[in-house]
Design an enzyme around this catalytic site. Structure first.
Site, PDB file in Angstrom:
ATOM      1  N   TRP A   1       0.860  -1.181   0.000  1.00 40.16           N
ATOM      2  CA  TRP A   1       0.000   0.000   0.000  1.00 40.16           C
ATOM      3  C   TRP A   1       0.910   1.249   0.000  1.00 40.16           C
ATOM      4  CZ3 TRP A   1      -2.045   2.743   4.804  1.00 40.16           C
ATOM      5  CH2 TRP A   1      -3.005   3.704   4.456  1.00 40.16           C
TER       6      TRP A   1
ATOM      7  N   ASP B   1      -0.800  -5.386   9.510  1.00 37.33           N
ATOM      8  CA  ASP B   1      -1.771  -4.404   9.055  1.00 37.33           C
ATOM      9  C   ASP B   1      -3.027  -5.182   8.660  1.00 37.33           C
ATOM     10  OD1 ASP B   1      -3.318  -2.486   7.913  1.00 37.33           O
ATOM     11  OD2 ASP B   1      -1.852  -1.822   6.434  1.00 37.33           O
TER      12      ASP B   1
ATOM     13  N   LYS C   1     -13.391  -0.872   5.917  1.00 33.96           N
ATOM     14  CA  LYS C   1     -13.936  -1.749   4.888  1.00 33.96           C
ATOM     15  C   LYS C   1     -14.940  -2.742   5.461  1.00 33.96           C
ATOM     16  CE  LYS C   1     -10.116  -0.806   4.015  1.00 33.96           C
ATOM     17  NZ  LYS C   1      -9.202   0.347   4.090  1.00 33.96           N
TER      18      LYS C   1
HETATM   19  N1  PLA Z   1      -3.761  -0.570   5.232  1.00 34.67           N
HETATM   20  C1  PLA Z   1      -4.019  -0.997   4.005  1.00 34.67           C
HETATM   21  C2  PLA Z   1      -3.294  -2.190   3.497  1.00 34.67           C
HETATM   22  C3  PLA Z   1      -4.960  -0.342   3.218  1.00 34.67           C
HETATM   23  O1  PLA Z   1      -5.192  -0.782   1.989  1.00 34.67           O
HETATM   24  C4  PLA Z   1      -5.631   0.790   3.727  1.00 34.67           C
HETATM   25  C5  PLA Z   1      -6.626   1.554   2.896  1.00 34.67           C
HETATM   26  C6  PLA Z   1      -5.329   1.187   5.043  1.00 34.67           C
HETATM   27  C7  PLA Z   1      -4.386   0.475   5.761  1.00 34.67           C
HETATM   28  C8  PLA Z   1      -5.943   2.356   5.737  1.00 34.67           C
HETATM   29  O2  PLA Z   1      -7.268   2.450   5.719  1.00 34.67           O
HETATM   30  P1  PLA Z   1      -8.063   3.359   6.761  1.00 34.67           P
HETATM   31  O3  PLA Z   1      -7.095   4.332   7.347  1.00 34.67           O
HETATM   32  O4  PLA Z   1      -9.102   4.012   5.966  1.00 34.67           O
HETATM   33  O5  PLA Z   1      -8.580   2.412   7.770  1.00 34.67           O
HETATM   34  N2  PLA Z   1      -6.459   1.530   1.506  1.00 34.67           N
HETATM   35  C9  PLA Z   1      -7.427   2.103   0.580  1.00 34.67           C
HETATM   36  C10 PLA Z   1      -7.697   3.566   0.856  1.00 34.67           C
HETATM   37  C11 PLA Z   1      -8.738   1.366   0.687  1.00 34.67           C
HETATM   38  C12 PLA Z   1      -6.501   4.454   0.961  1.00 34.67           C
HETATM   39  O6  PLA Z   1      -5.566   4.383   0.155  1.00 34.67           O
HETATM   40  O7  PLA Z   1      -6.524   5.257   1.908  1.00 34.67           O
HETATM   41  C13 PLA Z   1      -6.879   1.890  -0.835  1.00 34.67           C
HETATM   42  O8  PLA Z   1      -7.584   2.215  -1.799  1.00 34.67           O
HETATM   43  O9  PLA Z   1      -5.765   1.355  -0.964  1.00 34.67           O
END
Ligand code: PLA
Length: 407
Positions: free
Chosen positions: A136, A217, A253
Site C-alpha cells: 500500500w 496491518d 472496509k
Molecule cells: N492498510 C491498508 C493495506 C490499506 O489498503 C488501507 C486503505 C489502510 C491500511 C488504511 O485504511 P483506513 O485508514 O481508511 O482504515 N487503503 C485504501 C484507501 C482502501 C486508501 O488508500 O486510503 C486503498 O484504496 O488502498
C-alpha cells in the site's frame, strides 16, 4: 501578487496516487465514468453502502439518552478496545486472558499504523522496518515520517502473478535481528496475493528464530474469505506461540465505516506488566498528536460487537460484500475469456480481497482512463468492489482495447 506571499516559494505537490484518482474521477463529466481506484465498496447499483446493522446501531445510540459527547480517555472507548482485540486475536486468546495485550482506539487503520510506528521509533531498539514490494503506497510514508528506516522484502512475482515465497524467505532471512516486519494480515494490497497457511507457518518460524518483530496491518478482516476468523488466522498463529507483535485494525472496509475513522492498535507483550507500561507510553504518543479519538464510530462498532444478534447480522452483511466481490472476479474473467482478450487472466479469479493486480501497465491504464473514463491507480490495480454486473462489459471492452493496442 504571488511574490508578496510569505508562502510564495511553496511548490505544488502532486495528488495522492490513490485518493487523487477520485479527485480526477469527480472532475470527469462522462456518464460512463467508472471509479475503480480507491478500495471502497459499492453495491450492484454502483452506490456506496451503509450496512443495515450500522444504521440499527446508530438508531440505538440516538435513542439511548445515556450517550454523551464527553472526551474519551486518551486510549479511547474501553469496550471498543476489548472487543477489537477479541475480534482479531480470537475470543479465547490466551494473550488476552493473561492481560498482556494493550489496545488503543486510533484513527482507522492509518492512524493505528502511525501511532504504532511512533511508539516503535521512540521505544524499540531496532528502527528498521521491512515492507513488502509492492505494498500500500502510504506504508513507506507513514513509517518514514515516524522516524523508522524503511527497507523492502520481495513479495510479488510479476512472472507468475503470485507470491515470490523464496525471495521473501531470503530477504527476511537476511534482515538484521530484531528488525520490524510489516505483514498484511490478509487480502494483500495491491496484489491480492496471500501466503498459504503452510507458508505463513514457515514465515512465523523464520521470524521468531531471528527475533523479527511482526507488525500486522489488518485492513480487510472478513473481506478476503468472507469469514472473520479465517482471515485472522495468520495473526492468531503468531500470537499463539507466545511471542510479541503489533496489529493495526481498520473498520473502514469490513463495517463500511470509511469516513468515521475507526480502528485500533494492539500490542501483544510478554507480560501484563510490560503491556501496561507500553500502554502508558502509547498515551504519550497520542496526547500531543490528537489528544483523544472520536466517539461516534467506536460506539457503533462496540454496539455491534457486544450484541450477539447484531454481530451475527454484521457477519451476514460482510459475507454478502465479500461474495459480491468474488462474483465480480468470475464475471470479469468470464467476459475477458469470452471476448478472447489476449493473455492469461486467471489471476483475476485466483487473487483475493478487494483488489485485482491486473498486470496492465501505466500506458494501458492512461489509455483506459482517457478513452473509456475508467479510473484506477497507475500500477494497474483495480478495486473489484467498485465493479458491478452492469459495468463489467465496459471494463472488458477497455481492457481488451488497451491490451490489443499496447500489447
Ligand atoms: N492498510 C491498508 C493495506 C490499506 O489498503 C488501507 C486503505 C489502510 C491500511 C488504511 O485504511 P483506513 O485508514 O481508511 O482504515 N487503503 C485504501 C484507501 C482502501 C486508501 O488508500 O486510503 C486503498 O484504496 O488502498
Amino acid at each position: 501578487m504571488d511574490s508578496d506571499s510569505v508562502f510564495a516559494s511553496v511548490v505544488r505537490a502532486p495528488e495522492d496516487p490513490i485518493l487523487g484518482v477520485t479527485v480526477a474521477y469527480n472532475k470527469d463529466t462522462s456518464p460512463n465514468k467508472l471509479n475503480l481506484g480507491v478500495g471502497a465498496y459499492r453495491t450492484e447499483e454502483g452506490k456506496p453502502l451503509v450496512l443495515n446493522v450500522v444504521r440499527k446501531a446508530e438508531q440505538h445510540l440516538v435513542n439511548d439518552k445515556s450517550q454523551i459527547k464527553e472526551y474519551l480517555p486518551i486510549v479511547g472507548l474501553a469496550d471498543f478496545n476489548k472487543l477489537s482485540a477479541k475480534l482479531i486475536f480470537g475470543a479465547d486468546s490466551p494473550a488476552i486472558q493473561q492481560n498482556r495485550v494493550t489496545t488503543v482506539q486510533c484513527l482507522s487503520g492509518t492512524g493505528s499504523l502511525r501511532v504504532g510506528a511512533e511508539f516503535l521509533a521512540k521505544h524499540y531498539h531496532q528502527r528498521t522496518i521491512y515492507i513488502p514490494t509492492p505494498t500500500w503506497g502510504n506504508h513507506p510514508k507513514i513509517f518514514n515520517l515516524a522516524g523508522l528506516s524503511v527497507k523492502t522484502y520481495r513479495y510479488y512475482d510479476p512472472a507468475t502473478r503470485g507470491l515470490n515465497f523464496q525471495g521473501l524467505l531470503e530477504d527476511l532471512g537476511a534482515a538484521p535481528s530484531g528488525a520490524i516486519v510489516l505483514l498484511h494480515a490478509c487480502a494483500h494490497n495491491p496484489t491480492g496475493v496471500d501466503p498459504t497457511l503452510a507458508q505463513w507457518e514457515q514465515i512465523r518460524q523464520l521470524m521468531r528464530s531471528k527475533g523479527l518483530l511482526p507488525f500486522f496491518d489488518s485492513a480487510y478482516q472478513g473481506f478476503a474469505s468472507g469469514n472473520l476468523d479465517a482471515d485472522a488466522q495468520p495473526v492468531r498463529t503468531f500470537v499463539a506461540d507466545g511471542g510479541e507483535c503489533l496489529a493495526a485494525q481498520s473498520y473502514a472496509k469490513n463495517m463500511g465505516l470509511y469516513g468515521e475513522r475507526v480502528g485500533a492498535l494492539s500490542i501483544v507483550c510478554k507480560t501484563q506488566d510490560v503491556a501496561s507500561r507500553v500502554e502508558s507510553q502509547l498515551k504519550l504518543v497520542i496526547r500531543p498528536m490528537y489528544s483523544n479519538p472520536p466517539i461516534h464510530g467506536a460506539s457503533i462498532v462496540a454496539t455491534i460487537l457486544k450484541d450477539s444478534n447484531m454481530y451475527n447480522e454484521w457477519t451476514v452483511e460482510l459475507k454478502a460484500m465479500a461474495d459480491r466481490i468474488i462474483s465480480m472476479r468470475q464475471q470479469l474473467y468470464d467476459a475477458l475469456s469470452a471476448k478472447g482478450t489476449p493473455g492469461d487472466w486467471s489471476h483475476i479469479i485466483k487473487q483475493i480481497g478487494m483488489f485485482t493486480f491486473t498486470g496492465l501497465n501505466s500506458e494501458q491504464v492512461a489509455f483506459m482512463t482517457k478513452e473509456y473514463h475508467i479510473y484506477m491507480t497507475s500500477d494497474g490495480r483495480i478495486s473489484m468492489a467498485g465493479l458491478s454486473s452492469r459495468t463489467v462489459p465496459h471494463l472488458t471492452d477497455a481492457i481488451h482495447a488497451a491490451v490489443t493496442r499496447f500489447g
